[in-house]
Structure formats: C-alpha cells, structure tokens
Design a protein around this motif. Sequence first.
Motif, PDB file in Angstrom:
ATOM      1  N   LYS A 131       0.815  -1.217   0.000  1.00 19.79           N
ATOM      2  CA  LYS A 131       0.000   0.000   0.000  1.00 19.79           C
ATOM      3  C   LYS A 131       0.854   1.274   0.000  1.00 19.79           C
ATOM      4  N   GLN A 132       2.037   1.181   0.586  1.00 18.13           N
ATOM      5  CA  GLN A 132       2.902   2.358   0.657  1.00 18.13           C
ATOM      6  C   GLN A 132       4.016   2.315  -0.383  1.00 18.13           C
ATOM      7  N   TYR A 133       3.876   1.447  -1.364  1.00 19.81           N
ATOM      8  CA  TYR A 133       4.897   1.281  -2.406  1.00 19.81           C
ATOM      9  C   TYR A 133       5.115   2.596  -3.160  1.00 19.81           C
ATOM     10  N   ASN A 134       6.386   2.934  -3.385  1.00 25.36           N
ATOM     11  CA  ASN A 134       6.664   4.178  -4.103  1.00 25.36           C
ATOM     12  C   ASN A 134       7.755   4.045  -5.168  1.00 25.36           C
ATOM     13  N   ALA A 135       8.446   2.898  -5.199  1.00 24.60           N
ATOM     14  CA  ALA A 135       9.467   2.651  -6.231  1.00 24.60           C
ATOM     15  C   ALA A 135      10.546   3.716  -6.266  1.00 24.60           C
ATOM     16  N   THR A 136      10.861   4.305  -5.126  1.00 21.88           N
ATOM     17  CA  THR A 136      11.897   5.351  -5.089  1.00 21.88           C
ATOM     18  C   THR A 136      13.111   4.910  -4.279  1.00 21.88           C
ATOM     19  N   GLY A 137      13.255   3.619  -4.087  1.00 16.16           N
ATOM     20  CA  GLY A 137      14.406   3.131  -3.342  1.00 16.16           C
ATOM     21  C   GLY A 137      14.122   2.826  -1.888  1.00 16.16           C
ATOM     22  N   ASP A 138      12.881   2.970  -1.447  1.00 10.09           N
ATOM     23  CA  ASP A 138      12.508   2.600  -0.084  1.00 10.09           C
ATOM     24  C   ASP A 138      12.797   1.120   0.133  1.00 10.09           C
ATOM     25  N   TYR A 139      13.361   0.770   1.282  1.00 13.50           N
ATOM     26  CA  TYR A 139      13.822  -0.605   1.479  1.00 13.50           C
ATOM     27  C   TYR A 139      12.685  -1.624   1.435  1.00 13.50           C
ATOM     28  N   ARG A 140      11.502  -1.250   1.915  1.00 11.89           N
ATOM     29  CA  ARG A 140      10.382  -2.178   1.864  1.00 11.89           C
ATOM     30  C   ARG A 140       9.833  -2.309   0.446  1.00 11.89           C
ATOM     31  N   SER A 141       9.796  -1.219  -0.275  1.00  7.15           N
ATOM     32  CA  SER A 141       9.361  -1.281  -1.674  1.00  7.15           C
ATOM     33  C   SER A 141      10.335  -2.116  -2.487  1.00  7.15           C
ATOM     34  N   ASP A 142      11.613  -1.989  -2.179  1.00  5.24           N
ATOM     35  CA  ASP A 142      12.633  -2.784  -2.858  1.00  5.24           C
ATOM     36  C   ASP A 142      12.443  -4.265  -2.559  1.00  5.24           C
ATOM     37  N   ALA A 143      12.084  -4.590  -1.298  1.00  2.00           N
ATOM     38  CA  ALA A 143      11.830  -5.980  -0.916  1.00  2.00           C
ATOM     39  C   ALA A 143      10.622  -6.528  -1.663  1.00  2.00           C
ATOM     40  N   VAL A 144       9.574  -5.705  -1.813  1.00  2.00           N
ATOM     41  CA  VAL A 144       8.379  -6.113  -2.562  1.00  2.00           C
ATOM     42  C   VAL A 144       8.756  -6.453  -3.999  1.00  2.00           C
ATOM     43  N   ASP A 145       9.546  -5.593  -4.627  1.00  2.00           N
ATOM     44  CA  ASP A 145       9.963  -5.832  -6.014  1.00  2.00           C
ATOM     45  C   ASP A 145      10.763  -7.126  -6.147  1.00  2.00           C
ATOM     46  N   LYS A 146      11.666  -7.349  -5.219  1.00  2.00           N
ATOM     47  CA  LYS A 146      12.511  -8.545  -5.294  1.00  2.00           C
ATOM     48  C   LYS A 146      11.689  -9.813  -5.146  1.00  2.00           C
ATOM     49  N   ILE A 147      10.750  -9.807  -4.195  1.00  2.00           N
ATOM     50  CA  ILE A 147       9.906 -10.988  -3.973  1.00  2.00           C
ATOM     51  C   ILE A 147       9.017 -11.242  -5.185  1.00  2.00           C
ATOM     52  N   GLN A 148       8.402 -10.178  -5.722  1.00  2.00           N
ATOM     53  CA  GLN A 148       7.497 -10.336  -6.858  1.00  2.00           C
ATOM     54  C   GLN A 148       8.235 -10.783  -8.115  1.00  2.00           C
ATOM     55  N   SER A 149       9.435 -10.286  -8.302  1.00  2.00           N
ATOM     56  CA  SER A 149      10.220 -10.684  -9.476  1.00  2.00           C
ATOM     57  C   SER A 149      10.692 -12.124  -9.355  1.00  2.00           C
ATOM     58  N   MET A 150      11.114 -12.517  -8.156  1.00  2.00           N
ATOM     59  CA  MET A 150      11.665 -13.846  -7.952  1.00  2.00           C
ATOM     60  C   MET A 150      10.590 -14.926  -8.044  1.00  2.00           C
ATOM     61  N   LEU A 151       9.402 -14.656  -7.458  1.00  2.00           N
ATOM     62  CA  LEU A 151       8.341 -15.663  -7.401  1.00  2.00           C
ATOM     63  C   LEU A 151       7.302 -15.498  -8.508  1.00  2.00           C
ATOM     64  N   HIS A 152       7.424 -14.471  -9.319  1.00  2.00           N
ATOM     65  CA  HIS A 152       6.457 -14.194 -10.388  1.00  2.00           C
ATOM     66  C   HIS A 152       5.046 -14.100  -9.816  1.00  2.00           C
ATOM     67  N   CYS A 153       4.904 -13.240  -8.821  1.00  2.00           N
ATOM     68  CA  CYS A 153       3.624 -13.037  -8.161  1.00  2.00           C
ATOM     69  C   CYS A 153       3.329 -11.542  -8.113  1.00  2.00           C
ATOM     70  N   CYS A 154       2.159 -11.179  -7.568  1.00  2.00           N
ATOM     71  CA  CYS A 154       1.788  -9.766  -7.532  1.00  2.00           C
ATOM     72  C   CYS A 154       0.828  -9.512  -6.383  1.00  2.00           C
ATOM     73  N   GLY A 155       1.129  -8.525  -5.550  1.00  2.00           N
ATOM     74  CA  GLY A 155       0.242  -8.165  -4.450  1.00  2.00           C
ATOM     75  C   GLY A 155       0.319  -9.122  -3.278  1.00  2.00           C
ATOM     76  N   VAL A 156      -0.590  -8.934  -2.334  1.00  2.00           N
ATOM     77  CA  VAL A 156      -0.616  -9.778  -1.137  1.00  2.00           C
ATOM     78  C   VAL A 156      -1.356 -11.075  -1.430  1.00  2.00           C
ATOM     79  N   THR A 157      -2.600 -10.975  -1.860  1.00  2.00           N
ATOM     80  CA  THR A 157      -3.388 -12.166  -2.189  1.00  2.00           C
ATOM     81  C   THR A 157      -3.543 -12.343  -3.695  1.00  2.00           C
ATOM     82  N   ASN A 158      -3.553 -11.238  -4.453  1.00  2.00           N
ATOM     83  CA  ASN A 158      -3.521 -11.268  -5.926  1.00  2.00           C
ATOM     84  C   ASN A 158      -3.278  -9.844  -6.442  1.00  2.00           C
TER      85      ASN A 158
END
Length: 245
Positions: A131-158
């Motif tokens: 919900k707070q994703y901003n794609a500006t280098g925030d460490y949590r947003s970066d973690a979201v990107d890494k997880i989604q790219s690695m697992l080919h998933c999107c969002g929390v439940t979808n």
Amino acid sequence: MASPSRRLQTKPVITCFKSVLLIYTFIFWITGVILLAVGIWGKVSLENYFSLLNEKATNVPFVLIGTGTVIILLGTFGCFATCRASAWMLKLYAMFLTLIFLVELVAAIVGFVFRHEIKNSFKNNYEKAVKQYNATGDYRSDAVDKIQSMLHCCGVTNYRDWKDTNYYSEKGFPESCCKLEDCSPQRDADKVNNEGCFIMVMTIIESEMGVIAGISFGVACFQLIGIFLAYCLSRAITNNQYEIV
C-alpha cells in the motif's frame, strides 16, 4: 591409583575417544563458520526480506553472526581441551554444548508456538509495504519488487491488491508484477501475474517445514553426540588417571 597394566589397556580407549571428539569438534567448528558466513550474507543481501516480518526480525543476521562466532570460539576451546586431555576443561566443554543444545531446543519450541504470529506479521507488513509502495528506493518497496520478481507473483493475495494503492492510480502496476516488460492498468488480466505473493511465500515455507524440522532434529542430535563424547573422555581420564606421555 590404577595399576600400570590397566592404564595401558585404557590408553587405546581414551585415544579413540580423543580422535572421535577431535573430528566432532572440527565439524562443529565448521558449522560455526557456516553460520557466520550465512549471517554476514543475510545482513548484506537479505535485510529487506527480514524487514517485512517486524522490527526485531532485522536482528536475525546479527544473531546468526553472534552464534557462529560463539561456536567457532567454543570449537577452538573444545579442540584445545581434547588435545590437552584436561578433565575439567572437557567437562566445561560438555556444559557449554549442553547450554547450546538447550538454547536450540527453546528456539525451536518458540518458533513452533509462534509460527502463526510470524505468518500474520509477514502478511500485515507485506500488505503495508504494498500500500505504501513508491518505487523510489525505499527498502520495503525494494523488498516487494525482489519478492514479486523472484516468485512471479503480484500483491498480497492477488494483483487486485494494487488497486488500493496510490502508485497504481498514478503509474499502474510496478514492473515486478508484470509478466512482460511493462503493463497497463487497463490490460492487467493479460500482463500481470495473478497469484498473490503471500500465498506463494507461505506455500514454499510450509513445504520446507519438514526439511527444516529434520535439520533441526539432526543438529540437536549432533550436539548430544558431542556432550556424550566429552563427558565419556573426561570420565575416563578422571577414573583411570590417564597421563599424556
């Protein structure tokens, strides 16, 4: 004092104990080096993932580094005690191994008891990070990107979880959600990964629980072997008044 003939008979037994205990201690020392390396690697590469659990989870790499350092020092002490054939040092070594075994046992029990809390903590923090994703280098947003790219998933439940975010309304889905190089909110069904990351992460963790439990049990049994060997060697040295020639 034991007779010379009895002392000669016990020397091969004690030598055998010493050899096996030295091999055990070397393997124990190597596990410390591995834990230290994993802790350093986790601090350098996986800190973002730990941040999605809770604030305290970021200390996990430091715990691994500290544990690995303690095991390296204890393994060195155990090797010295075994080579010196010092009964009191071997008893101290056995006591330290017992303490480590108890700590591992308590950690395993705590992890099992609070597994649902850990699961809920990850979900809540991942949802907040989305919900707070901003794609500006925030460490949590970066973690979201890494997880989604690695697992080919999107969002929390979808992928629909993104429709409540400011980022979605302004720029659409992040690149890490897309099956292709980019995607558009108007064509999300075709270009966005549909499966939620939380479900995939939990599925992977639960599928590996048996392996983790088996490794934990094996490590605990390994500690018991060291305790047994150190105690037996110490007892043999004390009872038979063994002397190094």
